[in-house]
Design a protein around this motif. Structure first.
Motif, PDB file in Angstrom:
ATOM      1  N   THR A   1     -12.137  -8.286  -6.198  1.00  0.00           N
ATOM      2  CA  THR A   1     -12.494  -7.116  -7.007  1.00  0.00           C
ATOM      3  C   THR A   1     -11.311  -6.182  -7.157  1.00  0.00           C
ATOM      4  O   THR A   1     -11.010  -5.699  -8.269  1.00  0.00           O
ATOM      5  CB  THR A   1     -13.678  -6.377  -6.355  1.00  0.00           C
ATOM      6  N   SER A   2     -10.599  -5.935  -6.057  1.00  0.00           N
ATOM      7  CA  SER A   2      -9.421  -5.058  -6.116  1.00  0.00           C
ATOM      8  C   SER A   2      -8.313  -5.694  -6.941  1.00  0.00           C
ATOM      9  O   SER A   2      -7.624  -5.016  -7.707  1.00  0.00           O
ATOM     10  CB  SER A   2      -8.923  -4.765  -4.699  1.00  0.00           C
TER      11      SER A   2
ATOM     12  N   LEU B   1      -3.434  -9.170  -3.208  1.00  0.00           N
ATOM     13  CA  LEU B   1      -4.860  -8.931  -3.004  1.00  0.00           C
ATOM     14  C   LEU B   1      -5.668 -10.188  -3.290  1.00  0.00           C
ATOM     15  O   LEU B   1      -6.642 -10.501  -2.590  1.00  0.00           O
ATOM     16  CB  LEU B   1      -5.322  -7.777  -3.902  1.00  0.00           C
TER      17      LEU B   1
ATOM     18  N   ARG C   1      -9.401 -10.409  -1.786  1.00  0.00           N
ATOM     19  CA  ARG C   1      -9.962  -9.147  -2.279  1.00  0.00           C
ATOM     20  C   ARG C   1      -9.975  -9.202  -3.809  1.00  0.00           C
ATOM     21  O   ARG C   1      -9.195  -8.536  -4.497  1.00  0.00           O
ATOM     22  CB  ARG C   1      -9.150  -7.970  -1.746  1.00  0.00           C
TER      23      ARG C   1
ATOM     24  N   GLU D   1       0.829  -1.210   0.000  1.00  0.00           N
ATOM     25  CA  GLU D   1       0.000   0.000   0.000  1.00  0.00           C
ATOM     26  C   GLU D   1       0.860   1.256   0.000  1.00  0.00           C
ATOM     27  O   GLU D   1       0.544   2.237  -0.695  1.00  0.00           O
ATOM     28  CB  GLU D   1      -0.941  -0.026   1.202  1.00  0.00           C
TER      29      GLU D   1
ATOM     30  N   GLN E   1       2.196  -3.119  -9.515  1.00  0.00           N
ATOM     31  CA  GLN E   1       0.748  -3.305  -9.538  1.00  0.00           C
ATOM     32  C   GLN E   1       0.381  -4.782  -9.725  1.00  0.00           C
ATOM     33  O   GLN E   1      -0.570  -5.281  -9.121  1.00  0.00           O
ATOM     34  CB  GLN E   1       0.136  -2.454 -10.648  1.00  0.00           C
TER      35      GLN E   1
ATOM     36  N   ALA F   1      -9.167  -5.373 -10.626  1.00  0.00           N
ATOM     37  CA  ALA F   1      -8.957  -4.009 -11.106  1.00  0.00           C
ATOM     38  C   ALA F   1      -7.478  -3.744 -11.366  1.00  0.00           C
ATOM     39  O   ALA F   1      -7.104  -3.105 -12.363  1.00  0.00           O
ATOM     40  CB  ALA F   1      -9.515  -3.011 -10.090  1.00  0.00           C
ATOM     41  N   ALA F   2      -6.615  -4.242 -10.468  1.00  0.00           N
ATOM     42  CA  ALA F   2      -5.178  -4.058 -10.646  1.00  0.00           C
ATOM     43  C   ALA F   2      -4.694  -4.768 -11.910  1.00  0.00           C
ATOM     44  O   ALA F   2      -3.936  -4.205 -12.709  1.00  0.00           O
ATOM     45  CB  ALA F   2      -4.428  -4.581  -9.423  1.00  0.00           C
TER      46      ALA F   2
END
Length: 1000
Positions: free
Chosen positions: A605-606, A598, A603, A571, A591, A609-610
């Protein structure tokens, strides 16, 4: 020893001094004396009180092993008092052997005492034998009791350090503090259960020095003493890892299950001391181990909930004067009034006095000269407030020492300044010199020259500004703070020094930080990465290079399964990377690796997205084709886990095409083939899945050899296809081999073994080896619980596996509890249409049907079947298995026609995929027989018999004759003869588990 014989000595001692008592006993027996030692002569089952009374009465003399613990224990008082009650003539029967520096009570103070404390072994032997004899000459040397042979275990001389002893060097100038040492002795040594004490006070008060002195003084009471730097959890974890290695716990450094295994071993050993130095909060080190002693040092006074707080004050006037008298030459002190003035000026703070004495000795001046310097130049003291908990008077001392260093050793001050912007401990001394090219030019010239480097270190050590070993440099946090505050005054802006430190870490922190062979170096450098992260924010230093360093450290922590710490660094790195161009290679690498973490954290969804952002950036830049292939594989795995199989297949196939064009590394292609195999497996294409898995395994074995962790992961994947294809024995062999490989590399309690344990549990379940299956599931659950990771995706799958085993093993209450736990854990992470929830709900429905909770079973199985058809299509093998369970639930509800239709559809689809001899066919045929029984008159039922016969044949061909399910199906076949009710079965479903996304 004959209970009625007369002996020379009864050795009276406290349990904390058992080693002293045994050493004394051995020395005396080697000189033909007879002795009674409680731990040697009193056996289990004997009347302890009566035996001790007999021994005291039959002994000519009593040897009291005197220590703080002995003098305060009521049982010990009874023993030494006995020596006064029956004196032999004018001579007391009691002889005091003092093994610690302690004041004797008046009654004992009348006796001649033999002091053994602080003596070497030979000196102690001479004093002992002389003290118990009349005119005895010095004895001949005897075998050192600490030596061990292959056939016997001998005693360690109590004044010798334990074999496992990691404590900072003892301070030869340590003075006073007897009150606190005595308090610690009483608090720790006088209890047979776990005791925890916390020394707390301001910085420089001497917490660490008192803990160190206690460890050395009481080393004889312990088999093991271990020091843990507790300020930062990752550094403390490294200390746990080193201790585990010392104790022979076969685990890789810093994995989450390590602490649990270590604490279990400590509980078994009992005689140990752990020191948690510089802990900040109780939660940072809790839970604490049981079975031994724990000592904590901290600036934080709030330890009452977990330990007995012991508040430290500054030295008394007499202690401060005694310290200076011990530390300095009498000529330098000049007089008592001057030493009192200096102690008062420095607030009698131990650390400040040490630094002042070091300066006086190094500069060859007097105390009066030093006081004058303080008066004349203390105005140079920094205007900024010192860190919380530190006295301002200490700062004056640092400044004087630093000014002198600047004059006599500019090289030393350059080194000190650079080290002030790293972590305070374990600065790698040799690595600084071997990586000189990555340092600022002025410092590079220093460390590249052996002579200049050693001279710089020597000057810093003389002024007590650093401590060193052959491998590391350490310095106090307050010294670091003062140096950082002064850096600007001497042409070193803090932001520039931070940037220099980051540049050095960028050079020395391994690029392949996830590789096992780099773990030790990464662990050493991790505290310095954490430090420069803080300083970069504090001094607004350039941070683009820092993002790369943080990413490497985060990947290392991810591989080590320290997921929370990894997330924290990712993070921080991602916050910096937001300002980089989207096509920047460093940003794309960060990323993608962050997306992997993630994904492992659940996680999705995150993570997606990455991956999508990386994919878009990589597609826009032809030069990033390698990154594109890698992220397509990652995205393919994520989509497969989410049940989006066709999009997943498309991405992985594209990645393999790109890899073929770009000459990708074998390990990347093998990983991609393995994920493609998993997708084909979930699509129901088992031959294609086995082909992809086998290709991936062959590639890995050829590249890395058969004992590499990557090969183990390929075996794990192949086993999934074998298991689903009805070849559970072959699957079990592959998984056992994979687990052995991973255990040899990481240890049996490492997170990397969880996926294989889950799959092995499922394979053993299929083979009817229920006890072994349960053991692997429970081991996997214990490892996951040790992670303390919220939302661990695997917990629900472990619970559903245990529930399914319990169902088949006849433990319906336990099965139900596990299925309820699986549903709760799964629902917290997924909606009802997720692939994992399909499996969890279908397995739970079977158990709820058996416990007569039919309405709940119906709701679960209907939801699972609807979701499965949407995910996989109506003829998929997983859908067929769920239909089979649905048929049983419907039959229990009396919907026999609909139940039979579901079962026949399941039979048709499963036969088409697996053939007629698969274990799933045996289950479905058995259930069709059960349904026929439900609808018949329970007399002549040829249809029922036919189904049970087919089930028996398929079960014999797949499960074998000794399998519990074969026995049950055979029993169903004879139910009419036995006039017993037949029993339905169900097909346990699982999500074949892969290891973490990090494939190193």
């Amino acid at each position: 020893m004959d209970k009625n014989s007369r002996v020379d000595f009864f050795i009276s001692y406290h349990a904390a001094n058992r080693q002293w008592a045994e050493w004394i006993g051995l020395e005396l027996e080697n000189k033909s004396y007879s002795v009674v030692v409680q731990d040697w002569d009193f056996r289990p089952g004997e009347n302890f009180v009566a035996r001790k009374s007999e021994a005291l009465a039959s002994s000519h003399r009593i040897l009291a092993v005197v220590s703080h613990a002995y003098l305060t224990a009521p049982a010990s008082r009874q023993e030494w008092t006995a020596g006064f009650l029956d004196d032999e003539g004018s001579r007391s029967r009691l002889v005091c052997l003092r093994v610690e520096h302690c004041d004797l009570p008046p009654l004992l103070d009348q006796l001649v005492t033999v002091d053994l404390a602080g003596l070497t072994e030979s000196q102690a032997r001479e004093a002992l034998l002389h003290g118990v004899s009349q005119g005895r000459t010095r004895p001949e040397s005897v075998l050192y009791p600490g030596r061990r042979t292959s056939t016997e275990t001998l005693l360690r001389f109590p004044a010798e350090l334990p074999a496992i002893f990691e404590v900072p060097p003892r301070n030869n100038h340590f003075t006073g503090r007897l009150e606190y040492l005595s308090t610690l002795q009483k608090q720790l040594a006088n209890s047979a259960t776990v005791v925890q004490a916390a020394l707390h006070g301001m910085g420089g008060i001497g917490k660490t020095q008192i803990a160190t002195e206690y460890a050395y003084r009481n080393a004889a009471s312990y088999e093991m003493v271990w020091w843990l730097s507790a300020e930062k959890p990752p550094v403390m974890q490294s200390g746990y890892a080193r201790l585990a290695e010392e104790l022979g716990i076969g685990m890789a450094a810093s994995q989450p299950g390590l602490r649990e295994a270590l604490f279990k071993e400590l509980k078994r050993r009992q005689r140990w001391l752990l020191v948690y130095d510089n802990a900040e909060e109780p939660d940072d080190i809790y839970p604490l181990p049981n079975g031994g002693h724990v000592l904590i040092t901290s600036r934080n006074p709030n330890w009452g909930a977990v330990a007995t707080p012991i508040s430290l004050d500054v030295l008394s006037e007499s202690e401060a004067e005694a310290f200076l008298a011990k530390r300095l030459k009498s000529a330098a002190i000049g007089g008592a009034s001057q030493s009192r003035d200096l102690a008062r000026r420095l607030g009698r703070l131990p650390l400040a006095l040490e630094q002042a004495a070091a300066y006086i000795a190094a500069a060859d001046i007097t105390v009066a000269d030093y006081l004058a310097l303080l008066r004349e130049r203390a105005a140079d003291a920094l205007p900024a407030r010192p860190p919380l908990g530190y006295s301002r008077s200490v700062v004056d001392t640092w400044i004087l020492s630093m000014k002198r260093i600047q004059k006599v050793s500019p090289d030393g001050y350059r080194l000190l300044t650079f080290c002030a912007f790293l972590g305070p401990d374990t600065i790698p001394r040799r690595l600084l010199s071997t990586s000189a090219s990555a340092l600022p030019p002025a410092l590079a010239d220093v460390v590249a020259s052996h002579a200049r480097y050693q001279s710089a270190v020597m000057y810093l050590r003389r002024h007590s500004l650093i401590t060193t070993s052959s491998e590391k440099i350490s310095l106090h946090r307050l010294i670091q703070w003062v140096v950082r505050q002064r850096a600007t005054q001497f042409g070193w802006p803090p932001a520039k020094v931070v940037d220099d430190a980051v540049s050095w870490l960028l050079q020395v922190f391994p690029v392949e930080s996830g590789e096992l062979q780099q773990a030790a170096l990464c662990e050493t450098l991790l505290p310095h990465v954490l430090a420069v992260r803080e300083y970069a924010a504090e001094y607004d230093a350039p941070r683009q290079k820092l993002a790369v360093v943080l990413e490497r450290a985060a990947v290392f922590l991810h591989v080590q399964a320290r997921l929370a710490a990894s997330q924290d660094l990712f993070e921080a790195a991602w916050e910096i990377a937001q300002n980089m161009p989207r096509s920047d290679a460093s940003r794309i690498q960060l990323q993608r690796e962050y997306g992997r973490l993630l994904q492992d954290l659940g996680r999705m969804t995150s993570a997606r997205a990455a991956y999508e952002e990386v994919e878009a950036s990589a597609r826009s830049e032809p030069a990033l084709a390698g990154s594109l292939a890698a992220v397509l594989v990652d995205m393919g795995r994520l989509l497969q886990e989410e049940g989006l199989l066709e999009p997943a297949k498309k991405r992985v196939q594209e990645a393999l095409q790109l890899m073929g064009e770009s000459g990708t590394l074998v390990e990347d292609r093998a990983r991609a083939e393995g994920i493609l195999g998993r997708i084909q497996q979930d699509l129901g294409n088992l031959p294609e899945a086995r082909s992809a898995y086998t290709h991936a395994l062959d590639l890995s074995v050829k590249a890395f050899g058969s004992h590499d962790s990557r090969v183990a992961l390929r075996r794990n994947n192949l086993a999934g296809a074998l298991h689903l294809g009805g070849r559970a024995t072959e699957a079990q062999k592959q998984l056992s081999t994979a687990l052995t490989t991973l255990e040899n590399i990481y240890g049996s309690d490492h997170d990397r073994t969880v996926a294989v344990r889950l799959n092995l549990g499922a394979a053993l379940h299929a083979l009817g080896r229920y006890r072994e299956a349960r053991q692997h599931y429970e081991h996997a659950r214990a490892i996951c619980q040790g992670l303390e990771l919220p939302g661990d995706l695997r917990v629900a799958m472990i619970s559903t596996g245990l529930g399914s085993v319990g169902y088949d093993d006849g433990d319906l209450p336990g099965a139900r509890l596990n299925h309820v736990a699986a549903l709760e854990a799964g629902r917290a992470l997924h909606d009802s249409g997720h692939p994992r929830m399909v499996v969890i709900a279908a397995n739970a429905a079977a158990t709820f049907e058996r416990t007569n909770e039919v309405d709940t079973a119906e709701e679960l199985i209907d939801t699972a079947l609807t979701a499965a058809v949407r995910l996989y299509g109506s003829t998929h093998p997983r859908v067929a298995a769920i239909r089979a369970t649905s048929a049983v639930v419907l039959g229990r509800m009396g919907e026999l026609e609909l139940a039979q239709a579901q079962a026949m559809q399941a039979l048709e689809d499963s036969t088409r995929i697996y053939g007629s001899d698969h274990n799933r066919i045996a289950v479905i045929e058995n259930n069709l027989g059960w349904l026929a029984w439900l609808g018949s008159s329970r007399t002549a039922a040829p249809t029922m018999i036919t189904h049970f016969e087919r089930a028996t044949a398929a079960s014999l061909a797949s499960y074998g004759s000794e399998h519990p399910r074969t026995e049950l199906i055979r029993a169903n076949l004879t139910c009419l003869v036995r006039q017993a009710d037949p029993v339905p079965l169900f097909i346990p479903l699982q999500i074949h588990q892969q290891a973490t996304t990090v494939d190193h």
